[in-house]
Design a protein around this motif. Structure first.
Motif, PDB file in Angstrom:
ATOM      1  N   LEU A 102       2.975   0.970  -2.861  1.00 49.46           N
ATOM      2  CA  LEU A 102       1.904   1.412  -3.744  1.00 49.46           C
ATOM      3  C   LEU A 102       2.456   2.114  -4.987  1.00 49.46           C
ATOM      4  CD1 LEU A 102      -0.469   2.781  -0.988  1.00 49.46           C
ATOM      5  CD2 LEU A 102      -1.030   0.896  -2.539  1.00 49.46           C
ATOM      6  N   GLU A 109      -1.028  -6.335  -4.820  1.00 49.23           N
ATOM      7  CA  GLU A 109      -2.327  -6.837  -4.359  1.00 49.23           C
ATOM      8  C   GLU A 109      -2.370  -7.023  -2.849  1.00 49.23           C
ATOM      9  OE1 GLU A 109      -5.444 -10.531  -5.213  1.00 49.23           O
ATOM     10  OE2 GLU A 109      -3.626 -10.318  -6.418  1.00 49.23           O
ATOM     11  N   THR A 112      -2.789  -3.449  -1.308  1.00 55.17           N
ATOM     12  CA  THR A 112      -4.104  -2.834  -1.508  1.00 55.17           C
ATOM     13  C   THR A 112      -5.192  -3.617  -0.772  1.00 55.17           C
ATOM     14  OG1 THR A 112      -4.364  -4.023  -3.626  1.00 55.17           O
ATOM     15  CG2 THR A 112      -3.494  -1.769  -3.698  1.00 55.17           C
ATOM     16  N   ARG A 151       0.490   6.038  -9.984  1.00 57.74           N
ATOM     17  CA  ARG A 151       0.248   4.627  -9.701  1.00 57.74           C
ATOM     18  C   ARG A 151      -0.297   4.454  -8.279  1.00 57.74           C
ATOM     19  NH1 ARG A 151       5.105   2.922 -10.534  1.00 57.74           N
ATOM     20  NH2 ARG A 151       4.812   2.518 -12.756  1.00 57.74           N
ATOM     21  N   ARG A 155      -4.167   3.139  -7.282  1.00 59.13           N
ATOM     22  CA  ARG A 155      -4.368   1.966  -6.431  1.00 59.13           C
ATOM     23  C   ARG A 155      -5.182   2.299  -5.184  1.00 59.13           C
ATOM     24  NH1 ARG A 155       1.798  -0.501  -7.208  1.00 59.13           N
ATOM     25  NH2 ARG A 155       1.242  -1.952  -8.906  1.00 59.13           N
TER      26      ARG A 155
END
Length: 250
Positions: A102, A109, A112, A151, A155
């Motif tokens: 993460l 993608e 997450t 970041r 996310r």
């Protein structure tokens, strides 16, 4: 450690008779048949947890394979192993694997999506998962916001819609102190309303929404404010409310 895991993961498929080529993958059994990363993941990723390794090294190898294939199915095999008769997987290694990816400056993608549909939608795991990937760290994120931590926070917030409101609300309120996280908080609030399993408390969510520092033309802000002000908790419980808000705000 992460680089070692990737290197081990690169060697591991070859030991299974699978090789990477320019356009994909091939197996020794059918060298003329080109395989996608997804096909490799579905066929071989689960075998990582049958390797003669301790559980922590199995998890590290699985995450290395995820880095190599970038396919959601690898995360499914990790989740299956955690819930199997041999599970649970070592907690620190498992969640460190998620946190590292993460934070990384690359596509996340698969990670997450895994959090959203597997760990967060399941209310038996969502509180622990959310705490491990963000909740325990949110004070540190706000106090010393490195780009990697921000970041990760962005996310997680964006895919946190299914997490129960009492679990995520304290993290949301703390994240409010860092304006850089406001757009992600908005997307988290919006997902909390729109997701099938999304969860929020309208009044509390509205109070947060009204404190967000967002561009004035932020899409769907007015509509979200209207449905929350009307007391609606979820798009699927009030199926006409959003359309009414769209018409009213257009």
């Amino acid at each position: 450690m992460e680089r070692q895991a990737v290197e081990a993961a690169r060697r591991w498929p070859a030991d299974q008779g699978v090789s990477q080529v320019h356009d994909g993958w091939v197996s020794d059994e059918k060298p003329d048949v080109l395989l996608t990363a997804g096909q490799v993941a579905h066929s071989w990723a689960g075998d990582v947890f049958a390797e003669d390794l301790d559980a922590a090294d199995q998890v590290r190898l699985a995450f290395g394979l995820l880095d190599l294939l970038d396919d959601y199915w690898v995360t499914c095999e990790i989740r299956f192993a955690d819930g199997s008769a041999d599970g649970p997987l070592p907690t620190e290694v498992l969640w460190d694997g998620y946190r590292r990816r993460l934070e990384a400056d690359r596509n996340a993608e698969a990670v997450t999506y895994s959090l959203w549909v597997d760990w967060f939608e399941d209310h038996t795991t969502s509180a622990t998962a959310f705490a491990e990937v963000l909740g325990h760290d949110i004070d540190r994120v706000v106090a010393d916001p490195s780009e990697a931590l921000r970041r990760r926070a962005r996310r997680v917030l964006e895919c946190s819609g299914p997490v129960r409101w009492p679990v995520k609300a304290p993290t949301y309120r703390t994240a409010m102190r860092l304006p850089d996280l406001h757009p992600a908080l908005f997307r988290g609030l919006r997902a909390s309303f729109h997701d099938v399993y999304g969860d929020l408390e309208p009044a509390a969510a509205l109070a947060l929404l009204d404190q967000l520092d967002l561009p004035p033309n932020t899409q769907h802000r007015a509509e979200l404010r209207q449905v929350l002000a009307a007391g609606h908790k979820n798009h699927y419980r009030s199926p006409g409310a959003w359309n009414d808000a769209v018409r009213s705000c257009s």
